[in-house]
Design a protein around this motif. Structure first.
Motif, short mmCIF file in Angstrom:
data_model
loop_
_atom_site.label_atom_id
_atom_site.label_comp_id
_atom_site.label_asym_id
_atom_site.label_seq_id
_atom_site.Cartn_x
_atom_site.Cartn_y
_atom_site.Cartn_z
N ALA A 102 0.85 -1.19 0.00
CA ALA A 102 0.00 0.00 0.00
C ALA A 102 0.88 1.24 0.00
O ALA A 102 2.00 1.22 0.54
N ARG A 103 0.37 2.29 -0.59
CA ARG A 103 1.09 3.56 -0.59
C ARG A 103 0.86 4.27 0.73
O ARG A 103 -0.21 4.19 1.34
N LEU A 104 1.88 4.99 1.17
CA LEU A 104 1.80 5.76 2.40
C LEU A 104 2.00 7.24 2.07
O LEU A 104 3.07 7.62 1.58
N PRO A 105 1.00 8.06 2.32
CA PRO A 105 1.16 9.49 2.03
C PRO A 105 2.08 10.15 3.05
O PRO A 105 2.19 9.70 4.19
N PRO A 106 2.76 11.22 2.66
CA PRO A 106 3.56 11.97 3.64
C PRO A 106 2.64 12.64 4.65
O PRO A 106 1.53 13.05 4.32
N LEU A 107 3.13 12.76 5.88
CA LEU A 107 2.34 13.36 6.95
C LEU A 107 3.09 14.54 7.54
O LEU A 107 4.33 14.55 7.60
N SER A 108 2.34 15.52 8.01
CA SER A 108 2.96 16.65 8.68
C SER A 108 3.51 16.22 10.03
O SER A 108 3.15 15.16 10.57
N ALA A 109 4.38 17.03 10.60
CA ALA A 109 4.92 16.74 11.92
C ALA A 109 3.81 16.66 12.96
O ALA A 109 3.85 15.81 13.87
N GLU A 110 2.81 17.50 12.81
CA GLU A 110 1.68 17.49 13.76
C GLU A 110 0.92 16.18 13.67
O GLU A 110 0.57 15.58 14.70
N ALA A 111 0.68 15.69 12.46
CA ALA A 111 -0.03 14.42 12.29
C ALA A 111 0.80 13.25 12.80
O ALA A 111 0.28 12.34 13.46
N ARG A 112 2.12 13.26 12.53
CA ARG A 112 2.98 12.16 12.98
C ARG A 112 3.04 12.07 14.50
O ARG A 112 3.26 10.99 15.06
N ALA A 113 2.82 13.19 15.16
CA ALA A 113 2.89 13.21 16.62
C ALA A 113 1.63 12.68 17.28
O ALA A 113 1.61 12.46 18.50
N ASP A 114 0.56 12.45 16.50
CA ASP A 114 -0.72 12.01 17.04
C ASP A 114 -1.05 10.63 16.46
O ASP A 114 -1.42 10.52 15.30
N PRO A 115 -0.92 9.56 17.26
CA PRO A 115 -1.17 8.22 16.73
C PRO A 115 -2.55 8.05 16.10
O PRO A 115 -2.70 7.31 15.12
N ARG A 116 -3.56 8.71 16.63
CA ARG A 116 -4.90 8.59 16.04
C ARG A 116 -4.95 9.22 14.65
O ARG A 116 -5.63 8.72 13.75
N SER A 117 -4.23 10.33 14.47
CA SER A 117 -4.17 10.93 13.14
C SER A 117 -3.44 10.03 12.16
O SER A 117 -3.84 9.89 10.99
N VAL A 118 -2.38 9.38 12.62
CA VAL A 118 -1.67 8.42 11.78
C VAL A 118 -2.58 7.26 11.43
O VAL A 118 -2.63 6.81 10.27
N ALA A 119 -3.34 6.78 12.42
CA ALA A 119 -4.26 5.66 12.19
C ALA A 119 -5.28 6.01 11.12
O ALA A 119 -5.62 5.17 10.28
N ASP A 120 -5.76 7.23 11.12
CA ASP A 120 -6.73 7.66 10.10
C ASP A 120 -6.07 7.77 8.73
O ASP A 120 -6.62 7.30 7.72
N ALA A 121 -4.88 8.35 8.68
CA ALA A 121 -4.21 8.57 7.40
C ALA A 121 -3.77 7.26 6.75
O ALA A 121 -3.75 7.14 5.52
#
Length: 267
Positions: free
Chosen positions: A234-253
Motif C-alpha cells: 500500500a502507498r503511504l502518504p507523507p504526513l505533517s509533523a503534527e499528524a505524525r505526533a498524534d497516533p490517532r491521526s496516523v491511524a486515520d491517514a
C-alpha cells in the motif's frame, strides 16, 4: 495478534510512525526490543530522558505513549544503547569506524564501555557507579549472555503472551526475535508498506540466515524480502509533523494500509 514492523531503509524508514498508528488502530501494546540513540545527533532526546536519570529514546517513548496499556519506555524497550560519533580513528570496541558505544541500559541497570571517556553529562545523569565496565569484545559478550539475553527473553515471553502486540524492529534488521513468528509483517519505507504473511517471512529469515546452525548474524530486511513475495502493498502518504505526533491521526491517514496488515494477519 502479533505484527512485526521492520524497515526497508536503514534510517528514517518511518517504522515508528507506522507502529504508533497501528498500535492506536488495534488498541495494542507497542514493543521495541532493542533501540539506540546518539549522544550528539539525538542530544535533545538524551537530555529529555536523563533529566529524570533515565535512558531511553524517542521511539520507545512514542510507542509507550500510544499503547493501550500504561507502560513506561523501559518496560517495552529493555535494551537501549547510547552511541556517539567517533570521527577520524579506529574501529572501537564494537568494530564500528564511524561511532562508538558509551553505555547500554539493560532493564534497569547499565553496562559501560571502559575504553572511552564518558561525557560529563552521561556520568552525572546516570547511576553508573556500580555498573560493570567492559574493555574487550570477549568481556562484552560474557555480559551480554549474563544481562542482555535474559532481558530479551523476558520481553519475548511478554510479547508471546500478549493479546495484541506490535513489535518494532531496529535499523534494517529483519526480526528482533527468532523464536516468535508474527502473524503479519509490515516492511515500511518512505512512500509505501509491503505486507508479508508472517510464516512465509519467518521462513525467508531462516533461509537468509543459513539455518539454525549457521545463523549467528542478524538477517537484514533486504536479504529476506529478496526471497519472499509480499501478500500486498500500500502507498503511504507523507504526513505533517503534527499528524505524525498524534497516533490517532496516523491511524486515520494510514487506515487503508492497516486494513491490509490486519487482513493478512487474520487470513
Amino acid at each position: 495478534m502479533r505484527v512485526l514492523v521492520a524497515g526497508g531503509a536503514r534510517v528514517d524508514a518511518g517504522k515508528t510512525t507506522f507502529s504508533t498508528g497501528l498500535v492506536a488502530r488495534t488498541d495494542a501494546v507497542g514493543y521495541k526490543p532493542r533501540a539506540g540513540n546518539d549522544y550528539w545527533f539525538d542530544h535533545d532526546d538524551f537530555r529529555t530522558a536523563t533529566a529524570e536519570g533515565r535512558l531511553y529514546g524517542k521511539d520507545a517513548r512514542k510507542l509507550a505513549a500510544a499503547s493501550a496499556a500504561s507502560v513506561e519506555p523501559e518496560e517495552i524497550n529493555p535494551v537501549h544503547r547510547l552511541w556517539r560519533p567517533s570521527p577520524g580513528g579506529g574501529t572501537g570496541l564494537l568494530g564500528r569506524d564511524d561511532r562508538e558505544f558509551l553505555v547500554d541500559r539493560v532493564a534497569d541497570g547499565y553496562v559501560v564501555n571502559g575504553t572511552v571517556d564518558l561525557p560529563d553529562a552521561v556520568r552525572d545523569a546516570l547511576a553508573l557507579a556500580d555498573a560493570p565496565r567492559v574493555s574487550s569484545v570477549g568481556a562484552f559478550n560474557d555480559l551480554m549472555t549474563e544481562r542482555h539475553l535474559p532481558a530479551q527473553r523476558d520481553l519475548r515471553a511478554e510479547v508471546a503472551a500478549a493479546d495484541r502486540a506490535v513489535v518494532e524492529s531496529y535499523a534494517d534488521v529483519a526480526r528482533p526475535f527468532r523464536e516468535i513468528d508474527p502473524d503479519a509483517v509490515a516492511v515500511v519505507e518512505p512512500g509505501r508498506v509491503r505486507v508479508y504473511d508472517g510464516e512465509r517471512y519467518a521462513k525467508g529469515c531462516a533461509v537468509a540466515s543459513g539455518g539454525p546452525a549457521a545463523g549467528q548474524l542478524e538477517e537484514r530486511v533486504d536479504d529476506v524480502t529478496d526471497l519472499v513475495d509480499p501478500a500486498t502493498e500500500a502507498r503511504l502518504p507523507p504526513l505533517s509533523a503534527e499528524a505524525r505526533a498524534d497516533p490517532r491521526s496516523v491511524a486515520d491517514a494510514y487506515d487503508h494500509a492497516y486494513d491490509a496488515v490486519l487482513a493478512t494477519a487474520f487470513e
